[in-house]
Design a protein around this motif. Structure first.
Motif, short mmCIF file in Angstrom:
data_model
loop_
_atom_site.label_atom_id
_atom_site.label_comp_id
_atom_site.label_asym_id
_atom_site.label_seq_id
_atom_site.Cartn_x
_atom_site.Cartn_y
_atom_site.Cartn_z
N LEU A 67 -20.88 -36.89 21.92
CA LEU A 67 -20.77 -35.44 21.85
C LEU A 67 -21.09 -34.82 23.21
O LEU A 67 -21.95 -35.32 23.94
CB LEU A 67 -21.72 -34.88 20.80
N THR A 68 -20.39 -33.75 23.51
CA THR A 68 -20.65 -32.99 24.72
C THR A 68 -20.18 -31.56 24.53
O THR A 68 -19.25 -31.30 23.77
CB THR A 68 -19.95 -33.61 25.94
N GLN A 69 -20.86 -30.64 25.21
CA GLN A 69 -20.45 -29.24 25.18
C GLN A 69 -19.86 -28.83 26.51
O GLN A 69 -19.30 -27.74 26.64
CB GLN A 69 -21.64 -28.33 24.87
N ASN A 70 -20.00 -29.68 27.51
CA ASN A 70 -19.52 -29.36 28.85
C ASN A 70 -18.19 -30.04 29.12
O ASN A 70 -17.97 -31.18 28.70
CB ASN A 70 -20.54 -29.81 29.90
N ARG A 71 -17.33 -29.36 29.85
CA ARG A 71 -16.02 -29.89 30.19
C ARG A 71 -16.18 -31.16 31.03
O ARG A 71 -16.98 -31.20 31.97
CB ARG A 71 -15.24 -28.83 30.98
N LEU A 72 -15.40 -32.19 30.68
CA LEU A 72 -15.52 -33.48 31.34
C LEU A 72 -14.40 -33.69 32.34
O LEU A 72 -13.31 -33.13 32.20
CB LEU A 72 -15.43 -34.61 30.30
#
Length: 143
Positions: A67-72
């Motif tokens: 999971l991530t909320q920041n653009r990769l």
């Protein structure tokens, strides 16, 4: 930890902007798991969830690996999402791409130069043969 589905779809580069991801959820193009019902943009994702995204004509399938909320960055996406889209969907995409160039649907857009010449030739032939297109109600039999 859980992440909103619209943030995750944007972060792993499935959609270009978060607002586009949110709109896709609202329009019913995103589902999670075997559930047929569309999800709201605020739906929380967990690791292991399977996300189905319909981008006409193909339905892409992704498994949530992290999971991530920041653009990769594009190179990091495989660490967070696994593309498990069936090959049949990609075959369907190829068929649509190929047929788009061969079969233009009639009535879409302006006629080509060739179609315009054919139409002009056709109407000239009809008028030269004495056809009259001014119909009166007396011209038809009332049975």
């Amino acid at each position: 930890m859980a992440v909103r589905i619209d943030k995750w779809l944007w972060a792993v580069r499935i959609f270009k902007t978060r607002s586009v991801a949110t709109d896709a959820c609202k329009k019913g193009r995103v589902t999670v798991g075997d559930n047929v019902a569309p999800v709201k943009p605020s739906r929380l994702l967990e690791v292991g969830d399977v996300v189905h995204v319909r981008k006409s004509p193909v339905t892409y399938t992704f498994r949530v690996k992290a999971l991530t909320q920041n653009r990769l960055g594009a190179k990091l996406v495989p660490d967070y999402a696994e593309n498990i889209t069936p090959q049949e969907q990609y075959d369907l995409l190829e068929v649509v791409k190929i047929s788009g160039f061969i079969d233009r649907q009639k009535g879409l857009g302006r006629p080509t130069k060739r179609e315009g010449r054919d139409l002009a030739r056709f109407t000239e032939e009809i008028t030269d043969n004495g056809w009259d297109f001014d119909f009166d109600t007396d011209d038809f039999d009332e049975d």
